[in-house]
Design an enzyme around this catalytic site. Structure first.
Site, short mmCIF file in Angstrom:
data_model
loop_
_atom_site.label_atom_id
_atom_site.label_comp_id
_atom_site.label_asym_id
_atom_site.label_seq_id
_atom_site.Cartn_x
_atom_site.Cartn_y
_atom_site.Cartn_z
N GLN A 161 0.79 -1.24 0.00
CA GLN A 161 0.00 0.00 0.00
C GLN A 161 0.83 1.29 0.00
OE1 GLN A 161 -3.76 0.27 2.45
NE2 GLN A 161 -2.55 1.81 3.49
N GLU A 203 -3.65 9.05 -1.80
CA GLU A 203 -3.04 9.92 -0.80
C GLU A 203 -1.97 10.83 -1.41
OE1 GLU A 203 -1.84 7.63 2.63
OE2 GLU A 203 -3.91 7.12 3.09
N ASP A 240 3.91 0.63 4.69
CA ASP A 240 2.64 0.13 5.23
C ASP A 240 2.21 -1.00 4.31
OD1 ASP A 240 0.22 -0.47 6.26
OD2 ASP A 240 -0.66 1.52 6.04
N GLU A 283 4.43 -1.00 8.98
CA GLU A 283 3.07 -1.00 9.53
C GLU A 283 2.30 -2.19 8.98
OE1 GLU A 283 1.23 2.85 9.15
OE2 GLU A 283 -0.75 1.96 8.85
N ASP A 310 -1.86 -1.09 12.83
CA ASP A 310 -2.95 -0.21 12.39
C ASP A 310 -4.25 -1.01 12.42
OD1 ASP A 310 -4.74 1.40 11.03
OD2 ASP A 310 -3.71 1.33 9.11
N LYS A 335 -5.89 6.64 14.63
CA LYS A 335 -6.83 7.28 13.70
C LYS A 335 -8.13 7.57 14.45
CE LYS A 335 -5.32 4.82 9.49
NZ LYS A 335 -5.47 3.51 8.80
N ARG A 364 -6.54 9.51 7.13
CA ARG A 364 -7.14 8.41 6.37
C ARG A 364 -6.89 8.66 4.88
NH1 ARG A 364 -9.87 4.53 9.66
NH2 ARG A 364 -9.27 3.33 7.84
N SER A 365 -7.16 7.63 4.07
CA SER A 365 -6.99 7.82 2.63
C SER A 365 -8.05 8.77 2.07
CB SER A 365 -6.99 6.49 1.90
OG SER A 365 -8.12 5.72 2.27
N LYS A 386 1.60 10.81 10.22
CA LYS A 386 1.51 10.15 8.91
C LYS A 386 0.26 10.66 8.20
CE LYS A 386 0.92 5.54 6.86
NZ LYS A 386 -0.08 4.46 6.94
P1 PGA Z 1 -7.02 3.84 4.97
O1 PGA Z 1 -5.47 3.60 4.78
O2 PGA Z 1 -7.25 5.21 5.48
O3 PGA Z 1 -7.55 3.61 3.59
O4 PGA Z 1 -7.49 2.78 5.94
C1 PGA Z 1 -4.49 4.15 5.58
C2 PGA Z 1 -3.65 3.10 6.27
O5 PGA Z 1 -3.81 1.89 6.04
O6 PGA Z 1 -2.80 3.47 7.09
ZN ZN Z 2 -2.17 1.27 7.59
#
Ligand code: PGA
Ligand code: ZN
Length: 426
Positions: A161, A203, A240, A283, A310, A335, A364-365, A386
């Protein structure tokens, strides 16, 4: 005292509907809460309530969450003191009555919780970081910044990712931004030269077209080099893996490599990457159910590398407590919308810090133009932030806000950079 709680639909950085809350106090002061949204969400997260009516915004509208705010939550909170953040958050949790905020929606509850914090800070006439941190927060965080995006954020053109950098040699916050700026643009050039750049992922990182999962490591190292930095000294790689997305319950599947790995084989692959490349942080290297691998990895690598949970912890205090007891990691991704209130988020950060682990405050994404998390990072002296890449204003607003916070703190502002890792790495 709270006079009115209103809510309406706005749109996040992917153009999807999300919740905005406006809290108005009897003194006329307002506070706003803008709720972010994930794509590679963890199964243990609090529930983001969407209407799931295909005829409305492709099922993604949040009108039910808005109704909950304007009716049940508003009547619960009108007349409450705006300064009673934890009591307000606890009342909403009780009103919801489910373990994962699935009745009212974590997006409804979080929007109100954030708006209440901001209205409190506005009433005191202080910035949010000072209000949330009760004047004890002064640490400007080290940035973890995405250069190449992938996985669920880039339509699965590759399997991993996030390829990120951390400016471990930076002596100031500004220097972390300068280093990242240079590497981000160098990476764009390198990818164009190879004809590998498809676009920009969710992102803001470059969206690659690779043949193997190791190619991005080489491109990132070349970019670091082209930008004039030494990998491992000025800047380190952070990953990550978001491995829950790769795991089918038995095996880890990496379609780009046309490979399927047993948990033991995948462990060896991850470990070999950590030994081959200058990686300081990783991560979700394993799925949130693959507990044996987490334990083994922390035991073997936990003093050499930051290991962040996470999807494993989802900012949930009970899960973090369990992870500490089981020695599963040494850091926790934080988060707000994984848990759904400001109070629980700060408790999760405090718990992490109390046991000598590191919290990494994260966006978040799907993001908004709000910089709440920059203030949260400084308020709690978390030390790391982050936010995705070094492009697009929903990302830049967070990096830029720390420039402003640092200015506002003046001589009080502290930056310790990669010294933060002394807590966990030996
Ligand atoms: P997400 O990704 O906001 O799409 O969950 C961010 C992450 O995995 O850290
Ligand atoms: Zn993550």
């Amino acid at each position: 005292k709270i006079k009115q709680v209103d809510a309406y639909q706005i749109f996040d950085s992917r153009g999807n509907p999300t919740v905005e809350v406006e809290v108005t106090l009897e003194n006329g002061i307002t506070g706003y809460g803008l709720v972010p949204s994930g794509a590679s969400t963890g199964q243990f997260e609090a529930l983001e309530l969407r209407d799931n009516d295909k005829a409305k915004f492709r099922g993604k509208s949040v009108f039910n969450a808005l109704t909950h705010i304007k009716t049940e939550i508003a009547s619960l909170l009108i007349g409450e003191s705006v300064f009673d953040q934890s009591q307000i958050d606890r009342k909403m949790i009780a009103l919801d009555g489910t373990p994962n905020k699935s009745r009212l929606g974590a997006n409804a509850i979080l929007g109100v919780s954030m708006a209440v914090s901001k209205a409190g800070a506005n009433t005191k006439g202080v910035p949010l970081y000072a209000y949330l941190g009760e004047d004890k927060g002064n640490l400007i965080p080290l940035n973890e910044i995405q250069i190449l995006g992938g996985g669920a954020h880039a339509d699965w053109v590759n399997d991993i990712q996030d390829f990120l950098v951390i400016a471990i040699g930076a002596k100031s916050y500004e220097e972390t931004l300068e280093i990242t700026h240079n590497i981000y643009h160098a990476a764009g050039k390198v990818m164009k030269a190879y004809g590998k750049c498809v676009g920009i992922a969710d992102e803001g990182g470059w969206w690659p077209d690779y043949k193997t999962n190791e190619e991005p490591f080489e491109i990132l190292l070349e970019a670091i080099n082209k930008a004039g930095y030494v990998a491992g000294k000025d800047v380190a790689i952070s990953l990550d893996i978001a491995a829950s997305d790769l795991y089918d319950g038995n095996n880890y599947n990496l379609p780009l490599d046309k490979m399927s790995y047993t948990p033991n084989e995948f462990y060896k692959l991850i470990k070999s990457w950590c030994e081959k490349y200058p990686i300081i942080s990783i991560e979700d290297p394993f799925a949130d159910t693959d507990i044996n691998n987490w334990k083994r990895f922390e035991a073997e690598m936990g003093t050499k590398i930051q290991i962040i949970g996470d999807d494993l912890f989802t900012t949930n205090i009970k899960r973090i407590e369990w992870g500490i007891e089981q020695k599963l990691a040494n850091s926790v991704l934080i988060k707000l919308n994984q848990i759904g209130t400001v109070t629980e988020t700060i408790e999760a950060i405090r718990l992490t810090q109390e046991v000598g682990w590191l919290p990494v405050i994260s966006a978040r994404s799907g993001e908004t133009e709000d910089a709440f998390i920059s203030h949260l990072a400084v308020a709690t002296n978390a030390g790391q932030l982050k936010v995705g890449s070094f492009a697009r204003s929903e990302r830049m607003v967070k990096w830029n806000e720390n420039i402003r916070i640092q200015r506002h703190l003046g001589k009080q502002a502290k930056f310790i950079g990669s010294d933060i890792y002394k807590t966990i790495l030996k």
